[in-house]
Design a protein around this motif. Structure first.
Motif, mmCIF file in Angstrom:
data_model
loop_
_atom_site.group_PDB
_atom_site.id
_atom_site.type_symbol
_atom_site.label_atom_id
_atom_site.label_comp_id
_atom_site.label_asym_id
_atom_site.label_seq_id
_atom_site.Cartn_x
_atom_site.Cartn_y
_atom_site.Cartn_z
ATOM 1 N N SER A 1 19.192 42.899 35.763
ATOM 2 C CA SER A 1 20.541 42.979 35.200
ATOM 3 C C SER A 1 20.609 42.126 33.937
ATOM 4 N N GLU A 2 21.452 42.551 32.979
ATOM 5 C CA GLU A 2 21.573 41.828 31.718
ATOM 6 C C GLU A 2 23.024 41.448 31.473
ATOM 7 N N ARG A 3 23.224 40.251 30.971
ATOM 8 C CA ARG A 3 24.574 39.751 30.722
ATOM 9 C C ARG A 3 25.274 40.618 29.688
ATOM 10 N N ALA A 4 26.551 40.967 29.988
ATOM 11 C CA ALA A 4 27.220 41.943 29.124
ATOM 12 C C ALA A 4 28.710 41.665 28.926
ATOM 13 N N GLY A 5 29.243 40.558 29.436
ATOM 14 C CA GLY A 5 30.666 40.308 29.228
ATOM 15 C C GLY A 5 31.176 39.138 30.049
ATOM 16 N N LEU A 6 32.500 38.937 29.981
ATOM 17 C CA LEU A 6 33.171 37.868 30.713
ATOM 18 C C LEU A 6 34.463 38.397 31.303
ATOM 19 N N LEU A 7 34.853 37.855 32.440
ATOM 20 C CA LEU A 7 36.149 38.172 33.015
ATOM 21 C C LEU A 7 36.775 36.906 33.570
ATOM 22 N N MET A 8 38.091 36.954 33.821
ATOM 23 C CA MET A 8 38.799 35.817 34.383
ATOM 24 C C MET A 8 39.601 36.248 35.594
ATOM 25 N N VAL A 9 39.425 35.559 36.703
ATOM 26 C CA VAL A 9 40.178 35.828 37.927
ATOM 27 C C VAL A 9 41.622 35.369 37.724
ATOM 28 N N PHE A 10 42.597 36.234 38.061
ATOM 29 C CA PHE A 10 43.991 35.823 37.923
ATOM 30 C C PHE A 10 44.773 35.895 39.229
ATOM 31 N N ARG A 11 44.213 36.549 40.251
ATOM 32 C CA ARG A 11 44.860 36.519 41.557
ATOM 33 C C ARG A 11 43.802 36.642 42.635
#
Length: 354
Positions: free
Chosen positions: A318-328
């Motif tokens: 797998s290759e790094r491809a982005g970011l996300l943020m948990v909000f709930r």
């Protein structure tokens, strides 16, 4: 005013917590400065803390460790359009300092003044930590419940005058007992979430449709007045007590305290492809230590390839491809907002600590 003071105290507490965390971490931030960072940046309308941090850092979630506030500024954690942010070096480490613009200033009393003069700046004019428009419908409305919960709840059997299209202002008839004069949420069965790795059932989404108030009860048929809707009410929709939880509209991105490895198991746009500012569901939640504000890296799942020498099928890394943020967060899963994407993403792509 008391509500605003409560919000400010909450925000101040978060800032102090992050300050303590950053002091303990002692991260060498110079290693993460962008080569093209500005020396001074003036905040403009439409900015977010995430955007601004990304101008200075390759890892924007480290912003609490970079931040240095001016003790003469009230509410230094609130940033307004017109404020100037300067990068300085203190004891060999980069730090950001804030110079208030007109919108963020408050007037202090001086000894020769006999009466106070107050200039109030609305809290809503401060820039947010991240974009909230994409996640607003999910902050208090949609929820995840145990799989059998909705089957046991009262449900809509018909609308007034046998109408099929029902909305705000209409009366609906509900099979089941509803206490008179109480408010209820109208929800619809959403997807059943199953962990793709373990086949564990994680929960059933209760998709928010609207709000209503019980006005009468006749045997096991209740009459409800629909007060507001996000979409049309349908026969078979379920009735749940309104959820009592504090609205969290301010998020401070941070790395998770524990190691997390999971997957994107659903995207709310109704497709399998995932893009920037899409809302997704993860197969990790509170029991894995996730909290609102946690940032995770997204890894594009490696493709299947045929090893012709060994005569077998293998999966590429797998290759790094982005970011996300948990909000709930819920017990077994979470909702998250995709903040950055470097390539097309999809359901079943992986998430890990940033």
């Amino acid at each position: 005013m008391s509500k605003m003071r409560t919000v400010r105290r909450t925000l101040q507490g978060l800032v102090l917590a992050f300050a303590a965390l950053s002091a303990a971490a002692a991260t060498d931030l110079s290693a993460y400065l962008r080569e093209d960072h500005p020396d001074v940046y003036t905040v403009v309308k439409g900015d977010t803390l995430w955007d601004i941090s990304g101008r200075f850092l390759e890892r924007p979630w480290l912003w609490p460790e970079l931040w240095r506030v001016n003790p003469q500024i009230e509410n230094p954690h609130l940033i307004y359009p017109g404020d100037r942010i300067a990068l300085v070096w203190v004891d060999g480490q980069p730090q950001l300092q804030l110079e208030r613009g007109v919108a963020g200033r408050t007037q202090r009393l001086t000894p020769d003044k006999l009466s106070p003069r107050v200039r109030a700046t609305p809290l809503e004019s401060a820039i947010p930590a991240i974009r909230l428009d994409a996640i607003q419908p999910f902050l208090v409305q949609n929820r995840v419940v145990e799989p059998g919960t909705l089957d046991a709840q009262p449900y809509v059997v018909q609308g007034e005058s046998e109408r099929l299209v029902l909305g705000a202002g209409d009366r609906i008839y509900v099979r089941g007992e509803l206490p008179d004069s109480q408010s209820f949420s109208i929800v619809r069965k959403g997807p059943l979430y199953v962990d793709p790795e373990t086949d564990e059932v994680l929960g059933r989404e209760a998709t928010y449709i609207g709000l209503g108030q019980a006005v009468a009860q006749n045997d096991d048929i209740a009459t409800m007045l629909v007060s507001s809707t996000r979409e049309e009410v349908q026969v078979g929709d379920r009735i749940l007590p309104t959820e009592e939880r504090r609205l969290q509209s301010t998020f401070f991105p941070s790395a998770p305290a524990d190691q997390v490895r999971g997957q994107i198991i659903s995207v709310f746009s109704g497709v399998t492809q995932v893009g920037q500012y899409d809302v997704v569901a993860l197969n990790r939640g509170e029991r894995e230590g996730l909290e609102p504000g946690n940032v995770l890296a997204i890894y594009k799942r490696g493709a299947l390839a045929r090893d012709r020498i060994a005569n077998e099928t293998i999966r590429l890394p797998s290759e790094r491809a982005g970011l996300l943020m948990v909000f709930r967060t819920f017990e077994k899963l979470s909702y998250a907002l995709v903040l950055e994407t470097e390539r097309p993403l999809a359901v079943f792509d992986e998430v890990r600590n940033p």
